[in-house]
Design an enzyme around this catalytic site. Structure first.
Site, short mmCIF file in Angstrom:
data_model
loop_
_atom_site.label_atom_id
_atom_site.label_comp_id
_atom_site.label_asym_id
_atom_site.label_seq_id
_atom_site.Cartn_x
_atom_site.Cartn_y
_atom_site.Cartn_z
N TRP A 102 7.07 -7.26 9.74
CA TRP A 102 6.81 -8.13 10.89
C TRP A 102 7.42 -9.51 10.62
O TRP A 102 7.29 -10.04 9.51
CB TRP A 102 5.31 -8.25 11.12
CG TRP A 102 4.96 -8.95 12.39
CD1 TRP A 102 4.74 -10.28 12.55
CD2 TRP A 102 4.79 -8.35 13.69
NE1 TRP A 102 4.44 -10.57 13.87
CE2 TRP A 102 4.47 -9.39 14.59
CE3 TRP A 102 4.88 -7.05 14.16
CZ2 TRP A 102 4.24 -9.17 15.94
CZ3 TRP A 102 4.65 -6.82 15.50
CH2 TRP A 102 4.33 -7.87 16.38
N HIS A 130 -5.37 -6.38 19.49
CA HIS A 130 -6.02 -6.31 18.18
C HIS A 130 -7.47 -6.79 18.26
O HIS A 130 -8.38 -6.17 17.68
CB HIS A 130 -5.27 -7.20 17.18
CG HIS A 130 -4.14 -6.53 16.47
ND1 HIS A 130 -2.83 -6.69 16.84
CD2 HIS A 130 -4.12 -5.69 15.40
CE1 HIS A 130 -2.05 -6.00 16.03
NE2 HIS A 130 -2.81 -5.38 15.14
N HIS A 143 -0.03 1.11 7.05
CA HIS A 143 -1.16 0.31 6.59
C HIS A 143 -2.32 0.37 7.58
O HIS A 143 -2.16 0.79 8.72
CB HIS A 143 -0.74 -1.15 6.36
CG HIS A 143 -0.35 -1.85 7.62
ND1 HIS A 143 0.91 -1.75 8.17
CD2 HIS A 143 -1.03 -2.68 8.45
CE1 HIS A 143 0.98 -2.46 9.27
NE2 HIS A 143 -0.20 -3.05 9.47
N ASP A 185 -5.44 -1.82 9.42
CA ASP A 185 -6.04 -3.12 9.77
C ASP A 185 -7.56 -2.97 9.77
O ASP A 185 -8.11 -2.11 10.46
CB ASP A 185 -5.62 -3.55 11.18
CG ASP A 185 -4.21 -4.09 11.24
OD1 ASP A 185 -3.55 -4.20 10.18
OD2 ASP A 185 -3.75 -4.39 12.36
N HIS A 240 -9.09 -8.78 10.04
CA HIS A 240 -7.74 -9.25 10.37
C HIS A 240 -7.76 -10.20 11.57
O HIS A 240 -6.99 -11.16 11.63
CB HIS A 240 -6.86 -8.02 10.67
CG HIS A 240 -5.41 -8.30 10.82
ND1 HIS A 240 -4.76 -9.33 10.19
CD2 HIS A 240 -4.44 -7.65 11.52
CE1 HIS A 240 -3.48 -9.32 10.49
NE2 HIS A 240 -3.25 -8.32 11.31
N HIS A 263 0.17 -5.92 5.09
CA HIS A 263 0.47 -5.16 6.30
C HIS A 263 1.89 -4.61 6.27
O HIS A 263 2.59 -4.56 7.28
CB HIS A 263 0.24 -6.04 7.53
CG HIS A 263 -1.16 -6.54 7.62
ND1 HIS A 263 -2.14 -5.91 8.37
CD2 HIS A 263 -1.77 -7.59 7.03
CE1 HIS A 263 -3.28 -6.56 8.23
NE2 HIS A 263 -3.08 -7.59 7.42
N GLU A 282 -1.37 1.59 11.35
CA GLU A 282 -0.07 1.15 11.84
C GLU A 282 1.04 1.59 10.88
O GLU A 282 0.80 1.84 9.70
CB GLU A 282 -0.06 -0.37 12.00
CG GLU A 282 -1.14 -0.85 12.96
CD GLU A 282 -1.29 -2.36 13.01
OE1 GLU A 282 -1.55 -2.89 14.11
OE2 GLU A 282 -1.15 -3.01 11.95
#
Length: 208
Positions: free
Chosen positions: A16, A161, A50, A52, A56, A46, A173
């Site tokens: 990201w 989220h 992974h 979350d 987070h 992340h 994810e």
């Protein structure tokens, strides 16, 4: 049969924008005359495939080592959505997802990126919109997986989220579902047990 739906971690793996890049350094190596091979790994929590945890995006939320393993292991429905640019409530309604489904993994056109070995971050990936996230919560889903690095679209990353994690839904994810046909499988997803972390890389597999 076992399907490994995890992304191999390497320095070529996209992350990201703004996240720490993957750095793999062999500080010792047998080929250099060292007594052993020893690798140092530096990356964000992340990275790649992974999980979350609520912390987070939720103040005081559960951290990754406290996640319920009963949710991370069990029957999961892989749903093919090849024609959607986003997973909205309207899209989810038309998928006829059986009532009582606890774990859903969405196979979208994102998986084509992994299939062709894409190493650049793609901003127009398929994610779950805010109303799609609310649909997931309202239908009692406890784990939702997506085949890119975020469940939320790039241009609206926070609200979906907050909706999912605020309701205790685990977000999985960075899946690679390119070789997985739609259907019901048994999911085994075990994130690293990192105390106090808001997320962690995971090895995720499906068995049929």
């Amino acid at each position: 049969m076992i399907y490994d739906i995890s992304l191999p971690i390497s320095q070529q793996l996209p992350v990201w924008p703004g996240d720490p890049p993957v750095q793999v350094t062999q500080v010792q190596h047998l080929d250099r005359g060292d007594p052993m091979t020893l690798t140092r790994l530096q990356m964000g929590a992340h990275t790649g495939t992974h999980v979350d945890a609520p912390a987070h995006f939720v103040a005081g939320g559960r951290t990754v080592e406290a996640l319920d393993l009963e949710i991370l292991v069990g029957p999961a429905l892989v749903i093919g959505v090849p024609d959607a640019g986003a997973l909205s409530a309207k899209v989810l309604d038309r998928l006829d997802i059986p009532a009582g489904t606890r774990r859903i993994l969405f196979r979208t056109t994102n998986s084509d990126l992994w299939a062709r070995g894409e190493t650049q971050f793609c901003r127009d990936f398929v994610g779950i919109t805010s109303d799609g996230a609310q649909w997931v919560v309202d239908h009692g889903v406890q784990l939702v997986g997506i085949d890119y690095l975020s469940v939320s679209p790039y241009d609206d990353p926070i609200p979906p989220h907050q909706i999912l994690l605020g309701a205790g839904v685990i977000a999985l994810e960075g899946l690679n579902l390119a070789a997985v046909a739609p259907g019901t499988y048994n999911l085994v997803c075990l994130p690293l047990c990192i105390r106090g972390a808001e997320g962690a890389p995971a090895r995720a597999i499906l068995t049929d």
